[in-house]
Design a protein around this motif. Sequence first.
Motif, mmCIF file in Angstrom:
data_model
loop_
_atom_site.group_PDB
_atom_site.id
_atom_site.type_symbol
_atom_site.label_atom_id
_atom_site.label_comp_id
_atom_site.label_asym_id
_atom_site.label_seq_id
_atom_site.Cartn_x
_atom_site.Cartn_y
_atom_site.Cartn_z
ATOM 1 N N VAL A 8 0.867 -1.183 0.000
ATOM 2 C CA VAL A 8 0.000 0.000 0.000
ATOM 3 C C VAL A 8 0.903 1.233 0.000
ATOM 4 O O VAL A 8 1.806 1.349 0.826
ATOM 5 N N VAL A 9 0.661 2.125 -0.958
ATOM 6 C CA VAL A 9 1.449 3.361 -1.033
ATOM 7 C C VAL A 9 0.555 4.518 -0.603
ATOM 8 O O VAL A 9 -0.507 4.746 -1.182
ATOM 9 N N ASN A 10 0.957 5.226 0.435
ATOM 10 C CA ASN A 10 0.118 6.330 0.923
ATOM 11 C C ASN A 10 0.973 7.369 1.635
ATOM 12 O O ASN A 10 2.168 7.199 1.793
ATOM 13 N N SER A 11 0.322 8.427 2.051
ATOM 14 C CA SER A 11 1.013 9.423 2.871
ATOM 15 C C SER A 11 0.993 8.889 4.298
ATOM 16 O O SER A 11 -0.067 8.575 4.825
ATOM 17 N N ILE A 12 2.143 8.769 4.869
ATOM 18 C CA ILE A 12 2.200 8.292 6.247
ATOM 19 C C ILE A 12 1.778 9.451 7.157
ATOM 20 O O ILE A 12 2.355 10.535 7.116
ATOM 21 N N ILE A 13 0.750 9.202 7.952
ATOM 22 C CA ILE A 13 0.220 10.276 8.812
ATOM 23 C C ILE A 13 0.702 10.067 10.251
ATOM 24 O O ILE A 13 0.500 9.015 10.840
ATOM 25 N N ASP A 16 0.196 13.225 15.553
ATOM 26 C CA ASP A 16 -0.106 14.623 15.858
ATOM 27 C C ASP A 16 -0.703 15.374 14.657
ATOM 28 O O ASP A 16 -1.111 16.522 14.764
ATOM 29 N N GLN A 17 -0.764 14.726 13.493
ATOM 30 C CA GLN A 17 -1.324 15.386 12.314
ATOM 31 C C GLN A 17 -2.801 15.051 12.121
ATOM 32 O O GLN A 17 -3.462 15.632 11.281
ATOM 33 N N GLU A 18 -3.322 14.111 12.888
ATOM 34 C CA GLU A 18 -4.678 13.630 12.641
ATOM 35 C C GLU A 18 -5.748 14.670 12.929
ATOM 36 O O GLU A 18 -6.906 14.475 12.636
ATOM 37 N N ASP A 19 -5.362 15.812 13.523
ATOM 38 C CA ASP A 19 -6.333 16.891 13.757
ATOM 39 C C ASP A 19 -6.687 17.591 12.445
ATOM 40 O O ASP A 19 -7.772 18.121 12.297
ATOM 41 N N ASP A 20 -5.742 17.614 11.530
ATOM 42 C CA ASP A 20 -5.980 18.235 10.223
ATOM 43 C C ASP A 20 -7.124 17.484 9.535
ATOM 44 O O ASP A 20 -7.098 16.271 9.406
ATOM 45 N N GLU A 21 -8.125 18.239 9.052
ATOM 46 C CA GLU A 21 -9.349 17.615 8.518
ATOM 47 C C GLU A 21 -9.068 16.694 7.327
ATOM 48 O O GLU A 21 -9.544 15.569 7.273
ATOM 49 N N GLN A 22 -8.270 17.195 6.388
ATOM 50 C CA GLN A 22 -7.978 16.399 5.192
ATOM 51 C C GLN A 22 -7.190 15.137 5.554
ATOM 52 O O GLN A 22 -7.495 14.044 5.097
ATOM 53 N N LEU A 23 -6.170 15.318 6.398
ATOM 54 C CA LEU A 23 -5.358 14.175 6.802
ATOM 55 C C LEU A 23 -6.171 13.193 7.637
ATOM 56 O O LEU A 23 -5.990 11.982 7.541
ATOM 57 N N SER A 24 -7.086 13.738 8.422
ATOM 58 C CA SER A 24 -7.943 12.888 9.239
ATOM 59 C C SER A 24 -8.833 12.018 8.342
ATOM 60 O O SER A 24 -9.002 10.821 8.567
ATOM 61 N N ALA A 25 -9.386 12.633 7.274
ATOM 62 C CA ALA A 25 -10.211 11.869 6.320
ATOM 63 C C ALA A 25 -9.380 10.784 5.651
ATOM 64 O O ALA A 25 -9.834 9.665 5.429
ATOM 65 N N GLN A 26 -8.128 11.131 5.347
ATOM 66 C CA GLN A 26 -7.240 10.160 4.707
ATOM 67 C C GLN A 26 -6.927 9.007 5.665
ATOM 68 O O GLN A 26 -6.862 7.852 5.246
ATOM 69 N N ALA A 27 -6.754 9.345 6.936
ATOM 70 C CA ALA A 27 -6.470 8.308 7.940
ATOM 71 C C ALA A 27 -7.645 7.331 8.039
ATOM 72 O O ALA A 27 -7.457 6.116 8.105
ATOM 73 N N ILE A 67 -1.322 -0.901 -4.264
ATOM 74 C CA ILE A 67 -2.519 -0.093 -4.036
ATOM 75 C C ILE A 67 -2.072 1.296 -3.611
ATOM 76 O O ILE A 67 -1.274 1.452 -2.689
ATOM 77 N N VAL A 68 -2.583 2.301 -4.326
ATOM 78 C CA VAL A 68 -2.239 3.685 -4.007
ATOM 79 C C VAL A 68 -3.438 4.340 -3.332
ATOM 80 O O VAL A 68 -4.542 4.324 -3.863
ATOM 81 N N ASP A 69 -3.192 4.902 -2.159
ATOM 82 C CA ASP A 69 -4.242 5.617 -1.429
ATOM 83 C C ASP A 69 -3.869 7.089 -1.467
ATOM 84 O O ASP A 69 -3.026 7.547 -0.702
#
Length: 206
Positions: A8-13, A16-27, A67-69
Amino acid sequence: MGSLRIVVVNSIIEADQEDDEQLSAQAVRGRALRIGLLEAGYDIVASLPADIFLPERIAQLQPDMIIVDAESDARDVLEHIVIATRDERRPIVLFTEDEKRSSMEAAMAAGVSAYIVAGLQTARVKPVLEVAMARFNQEQKLLTELSDTRLKLADRKIIDRAKGLLMARQNLSEEQAYQKLRQLAMNKNIKLADVAQRIVDVEDLL
């Protein structure tokens, strides 16, 4: 099918970044993807960031599928993956929120087997991957057939050229030249096209 080895290829979150709305949705999407893969019995061999080391890591891990996320613009990610799969093609499935037609066309041109926009439900993961695998296998079959056809055409050209040389040199008919080539191939236990290539090579040297 169940034991497919997947990277799986993704942005590693980071936590402390999970508060960010976009990153949270990605998580959330990333977790849904992992659950879907594990429930379907797939083997996740690694989760990797899309960086310059990706080609090297994929070469080491030798996964069956990538798989790319990707949240939105996946072009940078795809560039790394194209490099990683240039010499050894693999099915690539892209889950994204990017609905732009241009992005989808760029992804398909880059070799993506399935481009899935929005709505990553855990239950959909398995059927999506199965369709992507079938499509990839079909494409590979067509590419192999095309390659075989080109090879046969090249072989025929070289055999015709060798026949022409024998006909001119030894005053043979086309049939006699062909039989001579066949006899040489049988005696040396090599392919007809290889004998023809040797005759052509000798002629080119002279």
